[in-house]
Design an enzyme around this catalytic site. Sequence first.
Site, PDB file in Angstrom:
ATOM      1  N   GLY A   6      46.695  32.843  20.047  1.00  0.00           N
ATOM      2  CA  GLY A   6      45.831  33.709  20.865  1.00  0.00           C
ATOM      3  C   GLY A   6      45.987  33.459  22.350  1.00  0.00           C
ATOM      4  O   GLY A   6      45.552  34.262  23.171  1.00  0.00           O
TER       5      GLY A   6
ATOM      6  N   GLU B 241      36.682  34.880  50.295  1.00  0.00           N
ATOM      7  CA  GLU B 241      37.868  35.702  49.987  1.00  0.00           C
ATOM      8  C   GLU B 241      38.708  35.878  51.249  1.00  0.00           C
ATOM      9  O   GLU B 241      38.175  36.205  52.312  1.00  0.00           O
ATOM     10  CB  GLU B 241      37.394  37.061  49.428  1.00  0.00           C
ATOM     11  CG  GLU B 241      38.421  38.178  49.425  1.00  0.00           C
ATOM     12  CD  GLU B 241      39.691  37.876  48.618  1.00  0.00           C
ATOM     13  OE1 GLU B 241      39.585  37.352  47.505  1.00  0.00           O
ATOM     14  OE2 GLU B 241      40.791  38.159  49.147  1.00  0.00           O
TER      15      GLU B 241
ATOM     16  N   LYS C 288      34.044  36.833  28.614  1.00  0.00           N
ATOM     17  CA  LYS C 288      33.138  37.947  28.229  1.00  0.00           C
ATOM     18  C   LYS C 288      32.029  37.446  27.328  1.00  0.00           C
ATOM     19  O   LYS C 288      30.901  37.945  27.362  1.00  0.00           O
ATOM     20  CB  LYS C 288      33.925  39.078  27.545  1.00  0.00           C
ATOM     21  CG  LYS C 288      34.587  40.037  28.516  1.00  0.00           C
ATOM     22  CD  LYS C 288      35.411  39.326  29.488  1.00  0.00           C
ATOM     23  CE  LYS C 288      36.120  39.812  30.597  1.00  0.00           C
ATOM     24  NZ  LYS C 288      37.049  38.921  31.227  1.00  0.00           N
TER      25      LYS C 288
ATOM     26  N   GLY D  90      38.232  32.859  46.217  1.00  0.00           N
ATOM     27  CA  GLY D  90      38.933  34.008  45.622  1.00  0.00           C
ATOM     28  C   GLY D  90      37.944  35.032  45.098  1.00  0.00           C
ATOM     29  O   GLY D  90      37.154  34.738  44.211  1.00  0.00           O
TER      30      GLY D  90
ATOM     31  N   ASP E  14      52.665  37.673  31.076  1.00  0.00           N
ATOM     32  CA  ASP E  14      52.403  37.042  32.381  1.00  0.00           C
ATOM     33  C   ASP E  14      53.596  36.274  32.944  1.00  0.00           C
ATOM     34  O   ASP E  14      53.701  36.097  34.156  1.00  0.00           O
ATOM     35  CB  ASP E  14      51.241  36.041  32.256  1.00  0.00           C
ATOM     36  CG  ASP E  14      49.882  36.722  32.248  1.00  0.00           C
ATOM     37  OD1 ASP E  14      49.830  37.961  32.095  1.00  0.00           O
ATOM     38  OD2 ASP E  14      48.866  36.005  32.388  1.00  0.00           O
TER      39      ASP E  14
ATOM     40  N   VAL F  93      40.770  29.763  53.567  1.00  0.00           N
ATOM     41  CA  VAL F  93      40.349  28.390  53.295  1.00  0.00           C
ATOM     42  C   VAL F  93      41.389  27.407  53.845  1.00  0.00           C
ATOM     43  O   VAL F  93      42.589  27.562  53.595  1.00  0.00           O
ATOM     44  CB  VAL F  93      40.132  28.181  51.775  1.00  0.00           C
ATOM     45  CG1 VAL F  93      39.871  26.713  51.463  1.00  0.00           C
ATOM     46  CG2 VAL F  93      38.967  29.043  51.289  1.00  0.00           C
TER      47      VAL F  93
ATOM     48  N   GLY G 168      44.321  33.174  41.714  1.00  0.00           N
ATOM     49  CA  GLY G 168      45.426  33.817  41.017  1.00  0.00           C
ATOM     50  C   GLY G 168      46.077  32.895  40.001  1.00  0.00           C
ATOM     51  O   GLY G 168      45.679  31.736  39.847  1.00  0.00           O
ATOM     52  N   ARG G 169      47.071  33.430  39.313  1.00  0.00           N
ATOM     53  CA  ARG G 169      47.751  32.678  38.257  1.00  0.00           C
ATOM     54  C   ARG G 169      49.251  32.752  38.481  1.00  0.00           C
ATOM     55  O   ARG G 169      49.745  33.740  39.019  1.00  0.00           O
ATOM     56  CB  ARG G 169      47.385  33.274  36.886  1.00  0.00           C
ATOM     57  CG  ARG G 169      45.899  33.093  36.610  1.00  0.00           C
ATOM     58  CD  ARG G 169      45.515  33.640  35.261  1.00  0.00           C
ATOM     59  NE  ARG G 169      46.221  33.042  34.148  1.00  0.00           N
ATOM     60  CZ  ARG G 169      45.883  31.898  33.548  1.00  0.00           C
ATOM     61  NH1 ARG G 169      44.861  31.207  33.977  1.00  0.00           N
ATOM     62  NH2 ARG G 169      46.573  31.451  32.516  1.00  0.00           N
TER      63      ARG G 169
ATOM     64  N   HIS H 238      24.611  64.033  25.133  1.00  0.00           N
ATOM     65  CA  HIS H 238      23.497  63.708  26.024  1.00  0.00           C
ATOM     66  C   HIS H 238      22.505  62.826  25.280  1.00  0.00           C
ATOM     67  O   HIS H 238      22.251  63.069  24.107  1.00  0.00           O
ATOM     68  CB  HIS H 238      22.807  65.000  26.473  1.00  0.00           C
ATOM     69  CG  HIS H 238      21.584  64.741  27.289  1.00  0.00           C
ATOM     70  ND1 HIS H 238      21.643  64.352  28.613  1.00  0.00           N
ATOM     71  CD2 HIS H 238      20.258  64.806  26.969  1.00  0.00           C
ATOM     72  CE1 HIS H 238      20.412  64.188  29.066  1.00  0.00           C
ATOM     73  NE2 HIS H 238      19.546  64.452  28.088  1.00  0.00           N
TER      74      HIS H 238
HETATM   75  P1  FAD Z   1      49.262  33.667  27.454  1.00  0.00           P
HETATM   76  O1  FAD Z   1      48.063  34.312  26.925  1.00  0.00           O
HETATM   77  O2  FAD Z   1      49.114  32.770  28.629  1.00  0.00           O
HETATM   78  O3  FAD Z   1      49.930  32.884  26.248  1.00  0.00           O
HETATM   79  C1  FAD Z   1      51.047  32.082  26.415  1.00  0.00           C
HETATM   80  C2  FAD Z   1      51.102  31.080  25.303  1.00  0.00           C
HETATM   81  O4  FAD Z   1      52.351  30.416  25.340  1.00  0.00           O
HETATM   82  C3  FAD Z   1      50.052  29.983  25.407  1.00  0.00           C
HETATM   83  O5  FAD Z   1      49.295  29.920  24.223  1.00  0.00           O
HETATM   84  C4  FAD Z   1      50.837  28.707  25.649  1.00  0.00           C
HETATM   85  O6  FAD Z   1      50.246  27.582  25.025  1.00  0.00           O
HETATM   86  C5  FAD Z   1      52.173  29.057  24.989  1.00  0.00           C
HETATM   87  N1  FAD Z   1      53.295  28.281  25.494  1.00  0.00           N
HETATM   88  C6  FAD Z   1      53.668  28.067  26.772  1.00  0.00           C
HETATM   89  N2  FAD Z   1      54.812  27.345  26.809  1.00  0.00           N
HETATM   90  C7  FAD Z   1      55.157  27.087  25.541  1.00  0.00           C
HETATM   91  C8  FAD Z   1      56.236  26.397  24.931  1.00  0.00           C
HETATM   92  N3  FAD Z   1      57.207  25.857  25.654  1.00  0.00           N
HETATM   93  N4  FAD Z   1      56.248  26.330  23.583  1.00  0.00           N
HETATM   94  C9  FAD Z   1      55.290  26.886  22.830  1.00  0.00           C
HETATM   95  N5  FAD Z   1      54.257  27.575  23.355  1.00  0.00           N
HETATM   96  C10 FAD Z   1      54.195  27.673  24.690  1.00  0.00           C
HETATM   97  N6  FAD Z   1      43.236  39.978  30.929  1.00  0.00           N
HETATM   98  C11 FAD Z   1      42.702  41.152  30.528  1.00  0.00           C
HETATM   99  O7  FAD Z   1      43.443  42.070  30.179  1.00  0.00           O
HETATM  100  N7  FAD Z   1      41.347  41.322  30.465  1.00  0.00           N
HETATM  101  C12 FAD Z   1      40.478  40.353  30.838  1.00  0.00           C
HETATM  102  O8  FAD Z   1      39.257  40.543  30.777  1.00  0.00           O
HETATM  103  C13 FAD Z   1      41.007  39.104  31.287  1.00  0.00           C
HETATM  104  N8  FAD Z   1      40.189  38.100  31.638  1.00  0.00           N
HETATM  105  C14 FAD Z   1      40.728  36.901  32.012  1.00  0.00           C
HETATM  106  C15 FAD Z   1      39.875  35.873  32.379  1.00  0.00           C
HETATM  107  C16 FAD Z   1      40.386  34.640  32.765  1.00  0.00           C
HETATM  108  C17 FAD Z   1      39.438  33.522  33.153  1.00  0.00           C
HETATM  109  C18 FAD Z   1      41.798  34.426  32.744  1.00  0.00           C
HETATM  110  C19 FAD Z   1      42.368  33.091  33.117  1.00  0.00           C
HETATM  111  C20 FAD Z   1      42.651  35.447  32.392  1.00  0.00           C
HETATM  112  C21 FAD Z   1      42.139  36.702  32.032  1.00  0.00           C
HETATM  113  N9  FAD Z   1      42.968  37.761  31.687  1.00  0.00           N
HETATM  114  C22 FAD Z   1      42.427  38.962  31.313  1.00  0.00           C
HETATM  115  C23 FAD Z   1      44.442  37.637  31.730  1.00  0.00           C
HETATM  116  C24 FAD Z   1      45.007  37.411  30.334  1.00  0.00           C
HETATM  117  O9  FAD Z   1      44.397  36.291  29.745  1.00  0.00           O
HETATM  118  C25 FAD Z   1      46.505  37.234  30.427  1.00  0.00           C
HETATM  119  O10 FAD Z   1      47.069  38.319  31.125  1.00  0.00           O
HETATM  120  C26 FAD Z   1      47.136  37.165  29.037  1.00  0.00           C
HETATM  121  O11 FAD Z   1      46.604  36.105  28.285  1.00  0.00           O
HETATM  122  C27 FAD Z   1      48.654  37.014  29.152  1.00  0.00           C
HETATM  123  O12 FAD Z   1      49.196  36.978  27.867  1.00  0.00           O
HETATM  124  P2  FAD Z   1      50.595  36.275  27.561  1.00  0.00           P
HETATM  125  O13 FAD Z   1      50.829  36.480  26.112  1.00  0.00           O
HETATM  126  O14 FAD Z   1      51.615  36.735  28.519  1.00  0.00           O
HETATM  127  O15 FAD Z   1      50.381  34.713  27.875  1.00  0.00           O
END
Ligand code: FAD
Length: 462
Positions: free
Chosen positions: A38, A203, A50, A180, A310, A237, A270-271, A442
């Site tokens: 997940g 910000e 959420k 931020g 991401d 900052v 940011g990330r 409505h």
């Molecule tokens: P990730 O979800 O980051 O998953 C990557 C996975 O890869 C991780 O489980 C990690 O452990 C694994 N991994 C990494 N390297 C390795 C390796 N070498 N071997 C094995 N496994 C590995 N987005 C929305 O759309 N709506 C929202 O409301 C929202 N709220 C957010 C709130 C917060 C606080 C944060 C931090 C983010 C939020 N996001 C939201 C952004 C969203 O979480 C990300 O865009 C999304 O999770 C990206 O998905 P992904 O599959 O690219 O990567």
Amino acid sequence: MNHYQLIVIGAGPGGYVAALRAAKLGLHTAVVEDREAGGTCLNRGCVPTKSLLHSSQVLRDAREGAAIGVLAENIRADLPAMFARQKEISAKLSAGVEGLFKSAKVDFLQGRGCVTAPGCVQVSGKNGETVSYTADHIIIATGSVPARPPIPGLDLPGVMTSDELLQGAEEPYRSIVIIGGGVIGVEFATFYGDLGCQVTIVEGLDRLLPNLDRELGQNLAQLLKKQGVTIHTGAMVQRVEQNGEELSVCFTAKGEEHSVTGQAVLCAIGRQPYWEGVFAPDLQPETVGRAIKVDENFCTSIPGVYAIGDVSSRIQLAHVASAQGVACVEKICGKVPAVDLRVVPSCVYCRPEIASVGLTEAEAKDAGISVKVGKCVMGANARTMIDDPGRCFMKVVGRVDTRQIVGAQLMCQHSTDMIDQLSQAVANGMTVEQLLRAMRPHPTFAEALGDALEDLAAKLDK
Ligand code: FAD
């Protein structure tokens, strides 16, 4: 046999959705993950935040009218329960993803994945055991981690990112400074504001939510200020300092030095893409900044290796990662993806909610597209009056030449669900008349969308 048609590294919303789609299309598939299924979304992002926002709203609503002392006592008692519920929901959803893998016959390989050569993945388990696999295709979906810029003092105890804040706390903070004012920052501001914590947002740009339509950020700032949140914009900052038991965040704004203090500091600026150790040292992919570079088919510079979500995407959202995962797998299988990846809805779960898709009026102008904007300020909308969440509005952007909807910005209750019909309109090139064709029930918030569309149609007629 250690061969798969597809190995996905990372089981976030990009990786797990890609793997399930691949299995459905008949590919023998494995997913490598070294934490929980997940990814960030289910365990440290979308879902936990959420869940907390839901709990804090319930708490706030239940206490409206209660004496301040009672409020503080109840929060102290309820905070651990809120975090426990959030963790329980994440754990259930994560187990659900593992269940989906099982029923789809996707192998879930727990450990860290590393691409050692094109078509080769090594998985190192927690017990130190390393197993090598081969694959026709490899998808990198390793996501992102919170960015920590080199600002002095960001490593002090008490300065946290969303990862640490979501681990929970026994006691609510008296005060918190959030560096931020983007989506993560304002969602945490809403949560801590509900708990009665003194919240300050700092910000760097000139408004909150700088990536969205100007009026959204300005309206949100007004509502947050009414709730007691202090907001500094255009504030860069410089450093964070220990100040007795508190932390001081020092910034410059309009050429002057200022500082604000809090018991805790959240760094939400940011990330950054994460792919540490994902490739052997002699096999590094091309990059754009810190992101893995991909072409329109998600191919990296390494043959047979793709990247989604991401780790490679300009827009870091869970549904973007999932849509890219599906599209990548469909392309690998020679199919034409159904989803238009250019139409990206984005949502902010503040109060009232914010949702946006397509072009703003300013972006359309910059792109040389002649547009009109239909607008409804929702003071007379019955459901909005009943809920009384503060000033709400909807804006719909339509092309003058074709009357097609090219964008929308909503700030109202349930906007994060309602944006879907506008995303469908933008993706399918629907006109204002097509969106006005069906009546709206409505009393609903969606009636205001009808009013905004009527306003747009009238302006396009002129
Ligand atoms: P990730 O979800 O980051 O998953 C990557 C996975 O890869 C991780 O489980 C990690 O452990 C694994 N991994 C990494 N390297 C390795 C390796 N070498 N071997 C094995 N496994 C590995 N987005 C929305 O759309 N709506 C929202 O409301 C929202 N709220 C957010 C709130 C917060 C606080 C944060 C931090 C983010 C939020 N996001 C939201 C952004 C969203 O979480 C990300 O865009 C999304 O999770 C990206 O998905 P992904 O599959 O690219 O990567």
